[in-house]
Write a protein that holds these residues in place. Structure first.
Motif, PDB file in Angstrom:
ATOM      1  N   ASP A 150       0.826  -1.220   0.000  1.00  0.00           N
ATOM      2  CA  ASP A 150       0.000   0.000   0.000  1.00  0.00           C
ATOM      3  C   ASP A 150       0.852   1.259   0.000  1.00  0.00           C
ATOM      4  N   VAL A 151       1.957   1.201   0.721  1.00  0.00           N
ATOM      5  CA  VAL A 151       2.855   2.354   0.834  1.00  0.00           C
ATOM      6  C   VAL A 151       4.282   1.878   0.614  1.00  0.00           C
ATOM      7  N   LYS A 152       5.042   2.645  -0.175  1.00  0.00           N
ATOM      8  CA  LYS A 152       6.453   2.322  -0.378  1.00  0.00           C
ATOM      9  C   LYS A 152       7.313   3.484   0.113  1.00  0.00           C
ATOM     10  N   ILE A 153       8.327   3.132   0.900  1.00  0.00           N
ATOM     11  CA  ILE A 153       9.232   4.114   1.471  1.00  0.00           C
ATOM     12  C   ILE A 153      10.635   3.842   0.933  1.00  0.00           C
ATOM     13  N   THR A 154      11.245   4.836   0.297  1.00  0.00           N
ATOM     14  CA  THR A 154      12.598   4.698  -0.227  1.00  0.00           C
ATOM     15  C   THR A 154      13.603   5.354   0.713  1.00  0.00           C
ATOM     16  N   GLY A 155      14.872   5.154   0.421  1.00  0.00           N
ATOM     17  CA  GLY A 155      15.912   5.810   1.211  1.00  0.00           C
ATOM     18  C   GLY A 155      15.775   7.314   1.170  1.00  0.00           C
ATOM     19  N   GLU A 156      15.409   7.844   0.010  1.00  0.00           N
ATOM     20  CA  GLU A 156      15.210   9.284  -0.117  1.00  0.00           C
ATOM     21  C   GLU A 156      14.040   9.758   0.747  1.00  0.00           C
ATOM     22  N   ASP A 157      12.988   8.946   0.822  1.00  0.00           N
ATOM     23  CA  ASP A 157      11.850   9.291   1.688  1.00  0.00           C
ATOM     24  C   ASP A 157      12.276   9.375   3.150  1.00  0.00           C
ATOM     25  N   VAL A 158      13.064   8.386   3.584  1.00  0.00           N
ATOM     26  CA  VAL A 158      13.520   8.357   4.980  1.00  0.00           C
ATOM     27  C   VAL A 158      14.396   9.567   5.269  1.00  0.00           C
ATOM     28  N   ARG A 159      15.264   9.881   4.333  1.00  0.00           N
ATOM     29  CA  ARG A 159      16.133  11.060   4.499  1.00  0.00           C
ATOM     30  C   ARG A 159      15.295  12.327   4.700  1.00  0.00           C
ATOM     31  N   ASP A 160      14.246  12.469   3.895  1.00  0.00           N
ATOM     32  CA  ASP A 160      13.391  13.652   4.003  1.00  0.00           C
ATOM     33  C   ASP A 160      12.622  13.678   5.326  1.00  0.00           C
ATOM     34  N   LEU A 161      12.197  12.496   5.792  1.00  0.00           N
ATOM     35  CA  LEU A 161      11.454  12.426   7.049  1.00  0.00           C
ATOM     36  C   LEU A 161      12.308  12.844   8.245  1.00  0.00           C
ATOM     37  N   LEU A 162      13.601  12.533   8.176  1.00  0.00           N
ATOM     38  CA  LEU A 162      14.479  12.761   9.329  1.00  0.00           C
ATOM     39  C   LEU A 162      15.208  14.099   9.289  1.00  0.00           C
ATOM     40  N   ALA A 163      15.228  14.750   8.140  1.00  0.00           N
ATOM     41  CA  ALA A 163      16.092  15.921   7.935  1.00  0.00           C
ATOM     42  C   ALA A 163      15.883  17.033   8.962  1.00  0.00           C
ATOM     43  N   ASP A 164      14.666  17.203   9.439  1.00  0.00           N
ATOM     44  CA  ASP A 164      14.380  18.298  10.377  1.00  0.00           C
ATOM     45  C   ASP A 164      14.735  17.970  11.825  1.00  0.00           C
ATOM     46  N   TYR A 165      15.224  16.756  12.083  1.00  0.00           N
ATOM     47  CA  TYR A 165      15.409  16.324  13.476  1.00  0.00           C
ATOM     48  C   TYR A 165      16.851  15.938  13.801  1.00  0.00           C
ATOM     49  N   LEU A 166      17.791  16.349  12.958  1.00  0.00           N
ATOM     50  CA  LEU A 166      19.185  15.930  13.141  1.00  0.00           C
ATOM     51  C   LEU A 166      19.794  16.471  14.430  1.00  0.00           C
ATOM     52  N   ASN A 167      19.346  17.632  14.856  1.00  0.00           N
ATOM     53  CA  ASN A 167      19.921  18.224  16.068  1.00  0.00           C
ATOM     54  C   ASN A 167      19.222  17.763  17.342  1.00  0.00           C
ATOM     55  N   GLU A 168      18.229  16.906  17.190  1.00  0.00           N
ATOM     56  CA  GLU A 168      17.449  16.461  18.355  1.00  0.00           C
ATOM     57  C   GLU A 168      18.000  15.191  18.987  1.00  0.00           C
ATOM     58  N   SER A 169      18.807  14.451  18.231  1.00  0.00           N
ATOM     59  CA  SER A 169      19.302  13.172  18.762  1.00  0.00           C
ATOM     60  C   SER A 169      20.539  12.736  17.993  1.00  0.00           C
ATOM     61  N   GLU A 170      21.552  12.288  18.730  1.00  0.00           N
ATOM     62  CA  GLU A 170      22.764  11.759  18.105  1.00  0.00           C
ATOM     63  C   GLU A 170      22.458  10.480  17.330  1.00  0.00           C
ATOM     64  N   ILE A 171      21.480   9.729  17.799  1.00  0.00           N
ATOM     65  CA  ILE A 171      21.109   8.485  17.101  1.00  0.00           C
ATOM     66  C   ILE A 171      20.551   8.812  15.720  1.00  0.00           C
ATOM     67  N   ILE A 172      19.671   9.796  15.649  1.00  0.00           N
ATOM     68  CA  ILE A 172      19.113  10.198  14.357  1.00  0.00           C
ATOM     69  C   ILE A 172      20.212  10.723  13.443  1.00  0.00           C
ATOM     70  N   LYS A 173      21.115  11.533  14.000  1.00  0.00           N
ATOM     71  CA  LYS A 173      22.214  12.095  13.207  1.00  0.00           C
ATOM     72  C   LYS A 173      23.102  10.985  12.669  1.00  0.00           C
ATOM     73  N   ASP A 174      23.406   9.998  13.495  1.00  0.00           N
ATOM     74  CA  ASP A 174      24.242   8.870  13.059  1.00  0.00           C
ATOM     75  C   ASP A 174      23.571   8.107  11.923  1.00  0.00           C
ATOM     76  N   TYR A 175      22.296   7.786  12.125  1.00  0.00           N
ATOM     77  CA  TYR A 175      21.565   7.023  11.104  1.00  0.00           C
ATOM     78  C   TYR A 175      21.494   7.822   9.801  1.00  0.00           C
ATOM     79  N   PHE A 176      21.166   9.101   9.921  1.00  0.00           N
ATOM     80  CA  PHE A 176      21.014   9.970   8.755  1.00  0.00           C
ATOM     81  C   PHE A 176      22.320  10.061   7.966  1.00  0.00           C
ATOM     82  N   ASP A 177      23.435  10.239   8.657  1.00  0.00           N
ATOM     83  CA  ASP A 177      24.731  10.364   7.974  1.00  0.00           C
ATOM     84  C   ASP A 177      25.089   9.089   7.221  1.00  0.00           C
ATOM     85  N   CYS A 178      24.822   7.950   7.834  1.00  0.00           N
ATOM     86  CA  CYS A 178      25.119   6.681   7.163  1.00  0.00           C
ATOM     87  C   CYS A 178      24.184   6.459   5.976  1.00  0.00           C
TER      88      CYS A 178
END
Length: 390
Positions: A150-178
């Motif tokens: 029903d729904v497909k999520i790509t790497g680009e989608d995940v990147r866009d979902l997380l982009a606004d929250y990089l400064n909120e958590s080191e875990i998010i920043k780590d995942y996003f950078d990788c």
């Protein structure tokens, strides 16, 4: 040894299980009000996963998250092992099945089977909706295109979902950078003719499926692929595999009408041998045996001559070295090549369009003449053989 991009957890935790855990961690912020910004992130992801507009006005009351949900059930007298990577139950009423992939693909209709299994598990108190999600952050290929969800999520989608929250958590920043680094690698590997000035065994087209895919798609654009047929390895769908760790890619340009033990196909394959990367045109006929050896030999000789005639009539045959790529074949196996062309990228800017056009022309002319001149007799033989064995 692979060097870590940076001292990040996700430089080392690269498996799908690690990504499962990260997805669960992100979603579970809905249940933790200590960081309101991350709670909003969780809601944003839930909206993306569910694609249910009612959630905009209908408050999300509860979110229950289950990682590696596993249950065995029977559906239509068949046993189904429901193994859902991430199961999310929203408002005790809507289920979200997340099939999570990094580099692999869905197989054996996992998503559909899990949906049927979940319906059985909740049959005493039916859910109002079951939403299936295919979450894949790695290279998106043709198998992913035809995966039903029903729904497909790509790497680009995940990147866009997380982009606004990089400064909120080191875990998010780590995942996003990788994730960002992996997406960049995919783009680099699409340049199949690179790197320049290295031995052929270090070329992208020799080492990465994404490079092989990109080259085949340049020759045979996606417009040629009719997804509606639903045929396994359909014509112009690009198929991947490996032999002893050596990646290869291929696309079928002609399927027979037969199935099971009497099918055959004409296809192009990108691979490598001791002399470097090559593209070859082949036939594979299932059910080859010594009893059919003589007929097989005559067929393959006919196809070799057909290929020679097509190449001989081409204007660029000498300039591109096409004559040397024509192969005669004695039909000793169920699979054989009639054209085996080594790829030289040293002057690719100059020769690229000519080579791509030549391969496309060879393919189209061979399929047209095979269908008209060879296949009628071949089909008669296959029909007779199928009737004898029925």
């Amino acid at each position: 040894m692979k060097k870590a991009i940076r001292n990040s957890l996700f430089s080392f935790a690269t498996s799908e299980l690690s990504q499962d855990a990260f997805i669960c961690w992100c979603l579970n912020w809905f249940n933790d009000g200590s960081k309101p910004v991350l709670q909003e992130m969780a809601k944003k992801i839930i909206f993306k996963l569910t694609n249910v507009k009612e959630f905009v006005v209908k408050k999300i009351v509860s979110v229950d998250i289950f990682r590696q949900f596993s249950r065995k059930v029977k559906v239509d007298n068949k046993s189904i092992h429901v193994k859902i990577d991430v199961l999310v139950i929203v408002n005790n009423d809507i289920a979200v099945i997340i099939e999570d992939k990094t580099y692999s693909n869905e197989h054996d209709q996992q998503i559909e089977r899990y949906k049927k299994g979940l319906q059985e598990i909740y049959k005493e108190k039916p859910l109002s909706k079951i939403i299936t999600v295919y979450w894949k952050t790695g290279f998106y290929n043709d198998w992913d295109e035809v995966t039903v969800a029903d729904v497909k999520i790509t790497g680009e989608d995940v990147r866009d979902l997380l982009a606004d929250y990089l400064n909120e958590s080191e875990i998010i920043k780590d995942y996003f950078d990788c994730l960002e680094a992996n997406l960049q690698l995919v783009e680099e590997h699409k340049q199949y003719w690179l790197p320049f000035g290295v031995p052929w065994w270090e070329l992208n087209i020799v080492n990465y499926h994404v490079a092989q895919y990109t080259f085949l798609r340049e020759i045979f654009p996606k417009e040629r692929w009719d997804k509606s047929t639903g045929k396994y390895e359909g014509e112009y769908e690009i198929w991947f595999g490996s032999s002893f760790g050596r990646p290869w890619a291929q696309t079928v340009v002609k399927w027979s009408e037969f199935k099971k033990g009497e099918w055959y196909k004409l296809y192009w394959r990108i691979d490598r041998d001791k002399n470097g990367p090559y593209i070859s045109f082949r036939i594979c006929e299932w059910g080859y045996s010594k009893k059919k050896a003589e007929r097989h030999k005559k067929l393959y000789q006919k196809l070799s001559l057909l290929m020679a005639e097509i190449v001989e009539a081409m204007s660029d045959k000498d300039k591109l070295g096409l004559r040397e790529a024509v192969k005669s074949n004695n039909g000793g196996y169920n699979e054989a090549a009639f054209f085996h062309y080594h790829l030289d990228f040293s002057d690719w800017d100059k020769n690229k369009e000519m080579i791509i056009q030549a391969i496309r022309e060879i393919s189209d002319k061979f399929v047209e003449r095979f269908t008209r001149e060879v296949e009628p007799e071949f089909l008669e033989y296959k029909k007779e053989h199928a009737e004898k064995n029925s």
